[in-house]
Design a protein around this motif. Structure first.
Motif, mmCIF file in Angstrom:
data_model
loop_
_atom_site.group_PDB
_atom_site.id
_atom_site.type_symbol
_atom_site.label_atom_id
_atom_site.label_comp_id
_atom_site.label_asym_id
_atom_site.label_seq_id
_atom_site.Cartn_x
_atom_site.Cartn_y
_atom_site.Cartn_z
ATOM 1 N N ASP A 248 70.705 68.793 71.134
ATOM 2 C CA ASP A 248 71.148 68.081 69.936
ATOM 3 C C ASP A 248 70.684 66.632 69.944
ATOM 4 O O ASP A 248 70.262 66.093 68.916
ATOM 5 C CB ASP A 248 72.677 68.130 69.824
ATOM 6 N N ILE A 249 70.759 65.978 71.099
ATOM 7 C CA ILE A 249 70.325 64.580 71.202
ATOM 8 C C ILE A 249 68.833 64.470 70.908
ATOM 9 O O ILE A 249 68.385 63.548 70.210
ATOM 10 C CB ILE A 249 70.651 64.011 72.594
ATOM 11 N N GLU A 250 68.064 65.418 71.424
ATOM 12 C CA GLU A 250 66.618 65.427 71.179
ATOM 13 C C GLU A 250 66.298 65.600 69.699
ATOM 14 O O GLU A 250 65.265 65.126 69.217
ATOM 15 C CB GLU A 250 65.968 66.550 71.979
ATOM 16 N N ASN A 251 67.191 66.284 68.960
ATOM 17 C CA ASN A 251 66.979 66.528 67.534
ATOM 18 C C ASN A 251 67.865 65.637 66.651
ATOM 19 O O ASN A 251 68.134 65.969 65.496
ATOM 20 C CB ASN A 251 67.244 68.006 67.219
ATOM 21 N N ASN A 252 68.315 64.516 67.227
ATOM 22 C CA ASN A 252 69.081 63.503 66.482
ATOM 23 C C ASN A 252 70.380 64.044 65.892
ATOM 24 O O ASN A 252 70.767 63.678 64.784
ATOM 25 C CB ASN A 252 68.216 62.902 65.361
ATOM 26 N N ARG A 253 71.065 64.885 66.673
ATOM 27 C CA ARG A 253 72.376 65.387 66.274
ATOM 28 C C ARG A 253 73.392 64.803 67.246
ATOM 29 O O ARG A 253 73.450 65.202 68.402
ATOM 30 C CB ARG A 253 72.413 66.917 66.304
ATOM 31 N N PHE A 254 74.189 63.850 66.765
ATOM 32 C CA PHE A 254 75.124 63.150 67.636
ATOM 33 C C PHE A 254 76.547 63.620 67.340
ATOM 34 O O PHE A 254 77.286 62.998 66.581
ATOM 35 C CB PHE A 254 74.971 61.639 67.449
ATOM 36 N N THR A 255 76.903 64.751 67.937
ATOM 37 C CA THR A 255 78.190 65.389 67.705
ATOM 38 C C THR A 255 79.285 64.684 68.497
ATOM 39 O O THR A 255 79.041 63.713 69.222
ATOM 40 C CB THR A 255 78.133 66.869 68.105
ATOM 41 N N ILE A 256 80.495 65.191 68.382
ATOM 42 C CA ILE A 256 81.632 64.586 69.082
ATOM 43 C C ILE A 256 81.421 64.600 70.592
ATOM 44 O O ILE A 256 81.900 63.718 71.312
ATOM 45 C CB ILE A 256 82.953 65.301 68.705
ATOM 46 N N VAL A 257 80.669 65.582 71.095
ATOM 47 C CA VAL A 257 80.405 65.685 72.531
ATOM 48 C C VAL A 257 79.612 64.472 73.010
ATOM 49 O O VAL A 257 79.854 63.940 74.090
ATOM 50 C CB VAL A 257 79.648 66.983 72.863
ATOM 51 N N ILE B 285 82.270 61.350 73.026
ATOM 52 C CA ILE B 285 83.377 61.289 73.990
ATOM 53 C C ILE B 285 82.960 61.770 75.378
ATOM 54 O O ILE B 285 83.724 61.633 76.339
ATOM 55 C CB ILE B 285 84.598 62.100 73.500
ATOM 56 N N GLY B 286 81.757 62.325 75.490
ATOM 57 C CA GLY B 286 81.275 62.784 76.788
ATOM 58 C C GLY B 286 81.572 64.254 77.027
ATOM 59 O O GLY B 286 82.504 64.819 76.444
ATOM 60 N N LYS B 287 80.786 64.851 77.888
ATOM 61 C CA LYS B 287 80.903 66.287 78.151
ATOM 62 C C LYS B 287 82.218 66.647 78.833
ATOM 63 O O LYS B 287 82.856 67.647 78.502
ATOM 64 C CB LYS B 287 79.717 66.759 79.000
ATOM 65 N N GLU B 288 82.642 65.831 79.800
ATOM 66 C CA GLU B 288 83.861 66.130 80.550
ATOM 67 C C GLU B 288 85.092 66.136 79.650
ATOM 68 O O GLU B 288 85.908 67.065 79.692
ATOM 69 C CB GLU B 288 84.047 65.112 81.673
ATOM 70 N N LYS B 289 85.227 65.117 78.803
ATOM 71 C CA LYS B 289 86.368 65.064 77.889
ATOM 72 C C LYS B 289 86.270 66.156 76.824
ATOM 73 O O LYS B 289 87.297 66.651 76.346
ATOM 74 C CB LYS B 289 86.457 63.684 77.240
ATOM 75 N N SER B 290 85.062 66.531 76.454
ATOM 76 C CA SER B 290 84.878 67.603 75.480
ATOM 77 C C SER B 290 85.364 68.941 76.039
ATOM 78 O O SER B 290 85.966 69.739 75.331
ATOM 79 C CB SER B 290 83.405 67.711 75.077
#
Length: 271
Positions: free
Chosen positions: A171-180, A183-188
């Motif tokens: 998602d980051i590579e395709n400019n998709r900045f979701t809630i993950v 807040i980070g993967k661990e908190k997600s």
């Protein structure tokens, strides 16, 4: 059927936009079904228009057979469906995907199903009198529907969250900045756990309030299955292997709940 068509339309738009805005040819050819199966973009667009038109036709039939209040609800849902993946800033590319997927699908579909089939009176109505309009509703019934649907709201949001957790790097590579991303993967992952177990906790509210019969407590043995799925996902977050755990948890809860509803309705008809 209208809800299914709208869901298919949203998914198709999502796949098409992801294909058109992909930052790499590898994503187009390997991860997107349009490129992987060599499907024509024009064909996909045609299917999107056909499904969306059918959705509105079926929706207008329901409006005609029930009440005008269903029209603005249907329009709002269609706008959410379109803007979820299409537009200058699609919802799915922001930390709002879970918020705009769980409530419309979880609460919305259940509300409309009850609204269409509720025979005693309209639980929500919109009527025009000359230059004024009157919006009336049974707030207690709507509140009951809200709490009954909360497990589906949370579990559907969890499916989207699990997908975003698994796709974080892509998602980051395709400019998709979701809630993950925010807040980070661990908190997600912690949020994923809370949403799963929270659906069972909140389901007690409509049972103890008397909005659902006590037989619905038989849903709770599925928590052991859901716990197993949560542990699998906590251990590994891979799209091909563990994303399905979120879907399994949702299906386990919902299918048992559906069977219990069928038993209750069948018993009332026979008695």
């Amino acid at each position: 059927m209208a809800a299914v068509l709208l869901d298919f339309t949203t998914t198709s738009i999502n796949v098409l936009v992801d294909y058109q805005t992909a930052s790499s040819e590898d994503f187009k050819k390997e991860h997107n079904i349009i490129g992987r199966e060599n499907i024509s973009e024009k064909l996909v667009v045609a299917y999107i228009y056909i499904m969306f038109i059918l959705y509105f036709i079926l929706g207008l039939i329901l409006v005609y057979r029930t009440n005008l209040v269903l029209l603005p609800i249907g329009i709002i849902y269609s706008l959410i469906a379109i803007t979820y993946t299409y537009g200058p800033i699609p919802i799915s590319r922001m930390p709002l995907g879970e918020l705009f997927s769980g409530p419309p699908l979880g609460f919305g579909i259940i509300f409309i199903a009850i609204f269409v089939n509720y025979r005693d009176s309209l639980i929500l109505s919109l009527n025009f009198q000359n230059s004024t309009f009157v919006l009336q509703g049974d707030w207690l019934t709507i509140l009951a529907i809200f709490f009954v649907s909360l497990p589906q709201v949370l579990l559907i949001s969890n499916i989207v969250l699990a997908n975003n957790i698994c796709d974080l790097k892509q998602d980051i590579e395709n400019n998709r900045f979701t809630i993950v991303f925010h807040i980070g993967k661990e908190k997600s992952i912690q949020l994923y756990n809370w949403l799963t177990y929270g659906s069972y906790v909140l389901f007690l509210v409509p049972i103890f309030m008397g909005w659902l019969p006590l037989i619905m407590l038989l849903v709770y043995p599925t928590v052991f299955f859901a716990h197993k799925q949560v542990r699998l996902f906590n251990h590994k977050q891979e799209k091909a292997e563990t994303f399905i755990t979120s879907v399994k948890s949702f299906l386990a809860f919902t299918l048992v709940e559906l069977v219990l509803f069928i038993i209750i309705i069948s018993w009332s008809w026979l008695s």
